[in-house]
Design a protein around this motif. Structure first.
Motif, PDB file in Angstrom:
ATOM      1  N   GLN A 277       0.868  -1.180   0.000  1.00  0.00           N
ATOM      2  CA  GLN A 277       0.000   0.000   0.000  1.00  0.00           C
ATOM      3  C   GLN A 277       0.900   1.224   0.000  1.00  0.00           C
ATOM      4  O   GLN A 277       1.837   1.320   0.789  1.00  0.00           O
ATOM      5  CB  GLN A 277      -0.916   0.006   1.219  1.00  0.00           C
ATOM      6  N   LEU A 278       0.623   2.160  -0.921  1.00  0.00           N
ATOM      7  CA  LEU A 278       1.471   3.336  -1.062  1.00  0.00           C
ATOM      8  C   LEU A 278       0.730   4.602  -0.662  1.00  0.00           C
ATOM      9  O   LEU A 278      -0.422   4.814  -1.053  1.00  0.00           O
ATOM     10  CB  LEU A 278       1.955   3.494  -2.508  1.00  0.00           C
ATOM     11  N   MET A 279       1.414   5.452   0.123  1.00  0.00           N
ATOM     12  CA  MET A 279       0.948   6.782   0.470  1.00  0.00           C
ATOM     13  C   MET A 279       1.993   7.777  -0.039  1.00  0.00           C
ATOM     14  O   MET A 279       3.171   7.659   0.310  1.00  0.00           O
ATOM     15  CB  MET A 279       0.792   6.933   1.988  1.00  0.00           C
ATOM     16  N   VAL A 280       1.581   8.731  -0.860  1.00  0.00           N
ATOM     17  CA  VAL A 280       2.519   9.665  -1.478  1.00  0.00           C
ATOM     18  C   VAL A 280       2.025  11.088  -1.270  1.00  0.00           C
ATOM     19  O   VAL A 280       0.830  11.364  -1.433  1.00  0.00           O
ATOM     20  CB  VAL A 280       2.662   9.389  -2.990  1.00  0.00           C
ATOM     21  N   THR A 281       2.932  12.005  -0.916  1.00  0.00           N
ATOM     22  CA  THR A 281       2.603  13.431  -0.901  1.00  0.00           C
ATOM     23  C   THR A 281       3.315  14.090  -2.077  1.00  0.00           C
ATOM     24  O   THR A 281       4.412  13.677  -2.457  1.00  0.00           O
ATOM     25  CB  THR A 281       3.055  14.117   0.403  1.00  0.00           C
ATOM     26  N   THR A 282       2.688  15.114  -2.663  1.00  0.00           N
ATOM     27  CA  THR A 282       3.289  15.747  -3.834  1.00  0.00           C
ATOM     28  C   THR A 282       2.825  17.186  -3.993  1.00  0.00           C
ATOM     29  O   THR A 282       1.781  17.576  -3.476  1.00  0.00           O
ATOM     30  CB  THR A 282       2.975  14.950  -5.113  1.00  0.00           C
ATOM     31  N   HIS A 283       3.641  17.950  -4.745  1.00  0.00           N
ATOM     32  CA  HIS A 283       3.289  19.293  -5.190  1.00  0.00           C
ATOM     33  C   HIS A 283       3.250  19.351  -6.718  1.00  0.00           C
ATOM     34  O   HIS A 283       3.094  20.424  -7.279  1.00  0.00           O
ATOM     35  CB  HIS A 283       4.352  20.310  -4.736  1.00  0.00           C
ATOM     36  N   SER A 284       3.443  18.227  -7.374  1.00  0.00           N
ATOM     37  CA  SER A 284       3.699  18.242  -8.816  1.00  0.00           C
ATOM     38  C   SER A 284       2.469  17.912  -9.660  1.00  0.00           C
ATOM     39  O   SER A 284       1.907  16.818  -9.541  1.00  0.00           O
ATOM     40  CB  SER A 284       4.809  17.236  -9.149  1.00  0.00           C
ATOM     41  N   PRO A 285       2.081  18.815 -10.571  1.00  0.00           N
ATOM     42  CA  PRO A 285       0.999  18.490 -11.506  1.00  0.00           C
ATOM     43  C   PRO A 285       1.411  17.374 -12.466  1.00  0.00           C
ATOM     44  O   PRO A 285       0.560  16.634 -12.962  1.00  0.00           O
ATOM     45  CB  PRO A 285       0.763  19.807 -12.250  1.00  0.00           C
ATOM     46  N   PHE A 286       2.715  17.244 -12.732  1.00  0.00           N
ATOM     47  CA  PHE A 286       3.179  16.194 -13.638  1.00  0.00           C
ATOM     48  C   PHE A 286       3.019  14.824 -13.002  1.00  0.00           C
ATOM     49  O   PHE A 286       2.666  13.849 -13.676  1.00  0.00           O
ATOM     50  CB  PHE A 286       4.649  16.435 -14.013  1.00  0.00           C
ATOM     51  N   PHE A 287       3.274  14.715 -11.699  1.00  0.00           N
ATOM     52  CA  PHE A 287       3.087  13.442 -11.019  1.00  0.00           C
ATOM     53  C   PHE A 287       1.606  13.072 -10.987  1.00  0.00           C
ATOM     54  O   PHE A 287       1.243  11.933 -11.289  1.00  0.00           O
ATOM     55  CB  PHE A 287       3.641  13.501  -9.596  1.00  0.00           C
ATOM     56  N   ILE A 288       0.739  14.025 -10.666  1.00  0.00           N
ATOM     57  CA  ILE A 288      -0.681  13.669 -10.565  1.00  0.00           C
ATOM     58  C   ILE A 288      -1.331  13.490 -11.933  1.00  0.00           C
ATOM     59  O   ILE A 288      -2.455  12.986 -12.018  1.00  0.00           O
ATOM     60  CB  ILE A 288      -1.482  14.665  -9.700  1.00  0.00           C
TER      61      ILE A 288
END
Length: 403
Positions: free
Chosen positions: A328-339
Motif C-alpha cells: 500500500q502506497l501513500m505519497v505526498t506531492t506538489h507536482s501536476p506532472f506526477f498527478i
C-alpha cells in the motif's frame, strides 16, 4: 508475494494531532496521493504513519519526545486525547478490523488512555472488541478467530505507557494482534535525499533501503548477490529514463566500505556515485523501493518529484500504481506532472478550513472532475487551471471557494 496476502488500510481517522483536529479518510485506495498548498497538512498525515510505526518499534515515549511532546503534538487551542483509528483487512475479503488508539498525557509523561481492536465475524453479526485496554490493563480473546462468546483473559501491562498490541502481539497465542503488530512495524516511510544516497557505508548486503537512502550501496549489493534478475530490471528501467546510463555497480573497498559506481556510455570508466546527478540517484533509490522483492506492506514517499525531470513523473506514478499490487502506497506531492499519472479516486486535496484545521476531499467527489477526465483531461492540468474546488494557495489560502 500473492496479492491476497497484503493488508489494506481502508479508513483513517485522526483527532487532535497537530493540524488534524478531526480528519477522516474513507475508502482509501492501494495507491493514495495527497496534494495541497504548503502548510495544508500533507506532511502531518505522512507523519501519522511514522508516529504510529515509531510507537511500535521505539516506544511511545521516544516517538512523543521526538516530536516535542503534547505541547507540539496536540492540536493548538484544544484539549483531549490524541486519537488514531484505522480500519483494515488482513487479506482480501477478510473481516474489517478496527484499531483504536487514544494517547493522553499525565504528570509522568504520555500513556495509552484507551486501545482496542474490534471486528465482526459474520456478515450479519454484531461488532465486538477482542482486545480492550485502558491505562495499561484490560482483556483480550486468544485464538486464531476470536468470537464474541469466547473467554476474555485479563492482562496487565508493566506500564500504561506500553501499547497492548505491541506487547501482546509478541505472543503466538494472539495471532490477530500479532498480525497487526507485524503490519505496523513493517511500514517503510521514505525521506530520501540525493545527498544521503551518496554515502560510502560499511560493506554488507542489506535487504531494505533506509528511510533516508544512506544505505543504497548496501541494497544494490544485496540485489546483485541475491536477486540479480530484479536488479537487472531496475537498471533497465533506469537506463530507459536516464539516457546513456549503462551500469550501476557496488564494489567493496580495501577499508571495508562499499562504493557505488555508475557507468555512462560510451565511456569505459565508471564514476563514483557522488558525482552522478541528483535525479539519477533518486530515481535509482525509488526503483529499489518500488521493486523490492519482498516489499514492506505499507510504503510512504514524500514529494518524489524533487530533483526529477517533470516528464519522468507520470511514469513514476505508474510505477507506484504497479507496486501497489504488492504493497500500500501513500505519497505526498506538489507536482501536476506526477498527478497526471494519478486517477481521481486516488487523489486527495488538502486545505485548511476557517478554523485552521486540515480537511481533505477526494477529487473523484469534486463537481465536474469525472466529466472532464472522461473527455480526456488530466488531473494535473485540471489542478493548474483551477478546476479543483480548493487547494489554490493564491486564492483564499487554499480553502474552498465560494459559489
Amino acid at each position: 508475494m500473492p496479492k491476497q496476502s497484503i493488508p489494506r488500510i481502508e479508513y483513517l481517522r485522526v483527532q487532535n494531532y497537530r493540524a488534524l483536529h478531526d480528519l477522516k479518510l474513507e475508502k482509501i485506495t492501494p495507491l493514495t496521493v495527497f496534494l495541497g498548498p504548503n502548510g495544508s497538512g500533507k506532511s502531518t498525515i505522512f507523519d501519522v504513519f511514522a508516529f504510529l510505526s515509531e510507537c511500535f518499534t521505539d516506544g511511545l515515549r521516544k516517538a512523543w519526545e521526538k516530536r516535542g511532546r503534547f505541547r507540539e503534538l496536540r492540536t493548538r487551542d484544544t484539549d483531549g486525547n490524541i486519537v488514531f483509528e484505522l480500519k483494515y483487512r488482513e487479506i482480501k475479503k477478510s473481516p474489517l478490523i478496527t484499531y483504536h488508539l487514544a494517547i493522553a498525557e499525565g504528570t509522568k509523561g504520555p500513556y495509552v488512555a484507551e486501545e482496542w481492536l474490534q471486528w465482526r465475524r459474520a456478515e450479519r453479526g454484531g461488532y465486538f472488541k477482542f482486545l480492550d485496554f485502558k491505562e495499561g490493563e484490560g482483556k483480550v480473546i486468544t485464538g486464531e478467530m476470536p468470537d464474541e462468546q469466547d473467554e476474555r483473559v485479563f492482562e496487565k501491562l508493566e506500564s500504561a505507557e506500553f501499547l497492548a498490541v505491541s506487547t501482546l502481539g509478541q505472543f503466538a497465542k494472539h495471532p490477530r494482534v500479532s498480525a497487526l503488530r507485524k503490519f505496523i512495524t513493517g511500514w517503510h516511510l521514505s525521506y530520501l535525499t540525493a545527498d544521503n544516497t551518496r554515502s560510502i557505508p560499511e560493506a554488507g548486503a542489506q535487504e531494505r533501503l533506509s528511510p533516508t537512502g544512506n544505505n543504497l550501496p548496501n541494497v544494490i549489493q544485496y540485489l546483485s548477490e541475491q536477486h540479480p534478475e530484479r536488479l537487472e530490471k531496475i537498471l533497465d528501467i533506469l537506463s530507459y529514463r536516464v539516457p546513456r546510463l549503462e551500469k550501476v555497480e557496488a564494489s567493496i573497498m580495501q577499508d571495508g566500505r562499499i562504493l557505488l559506481q555508475i557507468k555512462d556510455a560510451p565511456f569505459a570508466t565508471l564514476i563514483l556515485a557522488k558525482f552522478a546527478s541528483d535525479g539519477t540517484l533518486k530515481m535509482l533509490a525509488y526503483l529499489t523501493v518500488l521493486h523490492d522483492p519482498y516489499p514492506p506492506q505499507l510504503i510512504g514517499i514524500e514529494e518524489p518529484e524533487n530533483h526529477l525531470h517533470p516528464r519522468l513523473l507520470p511514469e513514476l506514478a505508474e510505477e507506484c500504481r504497479a507496486a501497489s499490487a504488492n504493497t500500500q502506497l501513500m505519497v505526498t506531492t506538489h507536482s501536476p506532472f506526477f498527478i497526471d499519472g494519478i486517477r481521481p479516486q486516488e487523489l486527495w486535496v488538502l486545505y485548511r478550513d476557517k478554523n485552521g484545521y486540515t480537511q481533505a476531499k477526494r477529487t473523484s467527489e469534486m463537481r465536474g472532475i469525472k466529466e472532464f477526465i472522461d473527455e480526456g483531461a488530466s488531473l494535473g492540468n485540471l489542478w493548474m487551471e483551477d478546476y479543483f474546488e480548493f487547494g489554490n494557495p493564491l486564492k483564499n489560502q487554499g480553502a474552498p471557494r465560494k459559489n
